[in-house]
Design a protein around this motif. Structure first.
Motif, short mmCIF file in Angstrom:
data_model
loop_
_atom_site.label_atom_id
_atom_site.label_comp_id
_atom_site.label_asym_id
_atom_site.label_seq_id
_atom_site.Cartn_x
_atom_site.Cartn_y
_atom_site.Cartn_z
N LEU A 97 0.78 8.34 -6.42
CA LEU A 97 1.06 6.93 -6.61
C LEU A 97 0.95 6.61 -8.11
O LEU A 97 0.10 7.14 -8.81
N ASN A 126 8.47 -4.47 -0.93
CA ASN A 126 7.37 -3.55 -1.23
C ASN A 126 7.82 -2.10 -1.33
O ASN A 126 7.13 -1.27 -1.92
N VAL A 167 5.46 -0.32 -6.68
CA VAL A 167 4.25 -1.15 -6.76
C VAL A 167 4.25 -2.02 -8.02
O VAL A 167 3.77 -3.15 -8.00
N ARG A 208 -0.95 0.50 2.37
CA ARG A 208 -1.78 1.50 1.68
C ARG A 208 -2.90 1.99 2.59
O ARG A 208 -3.32 3.15 2.50
N THR A 222 6.63 4.87 -3.20
CA THR A 222 5.94 3.97 -2.27
C THR A 222 5.92 4.59 -0.87
O THR A 222 6.84 5.33 -0.51
#
Length: 452
Positions: free
Chosen positions: A9, A140, A144, A298, A322
């Motif tokens: 990430l 989304n 991020v 998450r 993501t």
């Protein structure tokens, strides 16, 4: 066929992003939900409950920040409880966190649908709610940093709007309205109102879910949390007290859109400002929906990565970095609740998840202080052990109040936990230790399962 990759990430979030995500996660609590507490406690009863819960959240956030900075893991309370109490502790905290965020999403979506219906009566609430969920699942997925930048913009608008609301309606506040029938159910009403007071701040802990995506988490996470809790305390108390003195509060105690209704009563529903406020009122709800979807995905991602959920949910999109399948599943769960539960039921179930997660987190602080005294703690809970103890005791009281006054939703929550525990043991997951590198320093050496 599965193959290993070392995709991570992206670490791009700054304190302003964290403030925006934290406030954005919570700010819908100032727009709706809390007013349902008036129906069980009255204005003064809810005020007392809110002051107690505000103390709890201040103590909790300053304590929780110790865990977040010491173990910056996307799983949040799941990771902390696993490290402190082992597989069963991790499972209970992870389940509670999933309920907290996955169930909060449909509550906010329904309120968004209600606001839109208030503006345009021809638009059905349920279909609008599902549409909002779909739009923000897609947003989304784009990344991020892009999501966080949107959060900053929309959260600032939401805060400005609440300040504008307070400025417009404050001259119409009457003490006689606020003190009319202030505690119709006595002190038992105060206990009944505790879960609704939690809704003012519920989900601020979601910042932990993006800990792996924060640049310099040891410095920036405390800054984000502390600035957010100050903002939210001021807004929560201001909105609750002022709104209670505008009219007969009983008229607002069962609505999903109390603020537009209140300003409509004060200025007249045909007044241009009423329509304008209701329109920009969507900003606060949008900020929360966007942030909660980010946090819930998450949590799904982190538990899947650790083997507590199907591994496919830990896949990361190669282009946007993501967890796309975690987002899709989060949206599907939201739709199930939108079609099958009422707003007050959804809020209560989400609060139960939150309170259990808070309890597990505070227990984790005490256990880790003894179990791992040399753990690197860039931020330590002030006034330890007083602050975590205050948060723990109030959370336990809130849990018992929620169970006593809401037995049906409590049984659903407990039944879900029992099923999860049975499946967990039957699959032998309690015998499998998680990768210590993943639990200890996931932001540096994270390995993701990807599927072709």
């Amino acid at each position: 066929m599965a193959e290993k990759s070392t995709e991570q990430l992206k670490k791009v979030l700054k304190p302003v992003h964290l403030w925006a995500i934290a406030v954005g996660l919570v700010i819908s609590g100032e727009y709706f939900g809390w007013n349902l507490g008036w129906a069980v406690s009255g204005t003064v009863g809810l005020l007392i409950a809110t002051l107690v819960i505000t103390l709890m959240y201040i103590a909790f956030i300053f304590s929780y920040t110790e865990l977040t900075t010491s173990i910056p893991h996307a799983g949040g309370a799941f990771a902390y409880a696993y490290r402190a109490m082992g597989p069963f502790g991790g499972l209970i905290a992870g389940y509670a966190t999933l309920v907290d965020f996955l169930v909060a999403t449909p509550a906010v979506a329904v309120s968004l649908g209600s606001y839109l219906h208030f503006l345009y009566p021809g638009i059905p609430v349920t279909e609008a709610a599902v549409g909002f969920v779909a739009v923000f699942i897609f947003l989304n997925m784009l990344g991020v940093k892009e999501s966080a930048t949107f959060s900053v913009f929309i959260t600032i608008l939401a805060v400005i709007e609440l300040l504008l609301y307070l400025g417009i309606v404050s001259p119409h506040f009457k003490t006689a309205n606020y003190l009319a029938d202030p505690m119709p159910f006595g002190w038992s009403g105060v206990f009944a109102a505790l879960p609704y007071a939690v809704w003012f701040y519920l989900a601020i802990e979601g910042v932990a879910m993006v800990a792996e995506e924060v640049d310099n988490p040891k410095r920036n996470i405390p800054r984000g949390y502390i600035s957010a809790i100050i903002t939210l305390v001021v807004l929560a108390l201001g909105v609750m007290v002022i709104t209670g003195g505008l009219t007969d509060w009983h008229k607002l105690s069962h609505l999903d859109y109390p603020l537009p209704e209140a300003i409509g009563i004060v200025l007249g529903k045909g007044n241009g400002l009423t329509k304008v406020f209701a329109s920009i009122g969507l900003f606060g709800l949008i900020a929360s929906l966007h942030g909660i979807i980010l946090a819930s995905s998450r949590q799904v991602f982190a538990m899947a990565r650790s083997g507590y959920l199907p591994r496919v949910l830990a896949n990361i999109n190669h282009k946007f970095k993501t967890p796309h399948w975690a987002l899709v599943v989060s949206g599907a769960v939201s739709c199930i609740f939108i079609y099958n539960f009422k707003t007050d039921q959804i809020i209560m179930l989400s609060v139960l998840g939150a309170v259990v997660m808070y309890i597990m987190s505070m227990l984790s602080i005490f256990i880790l202080r003894k179990k791992e005294p040399r753990l690197n703690r860039p931020f330590t809970a002030p006034f330890y052990p007083v602050f975590p103890a205050i948060a723990l005791v109030i959370c336990i009281v809130c849990l018992f109040a929620s169970i006593y006054f809401n037995p049906d939703m409590s049984l659903i929550f407990a039944g879900g936990l029992a099923i999860v525990l049975i499946v967990f043991v039957a699959m032998g997951k309690h015998k499998v230790a998680l990768d210590e590198d993943m639990m200890n320093a996931p932001h540096e050496e994270d390995v993701i399962e990807s599927f072709d």
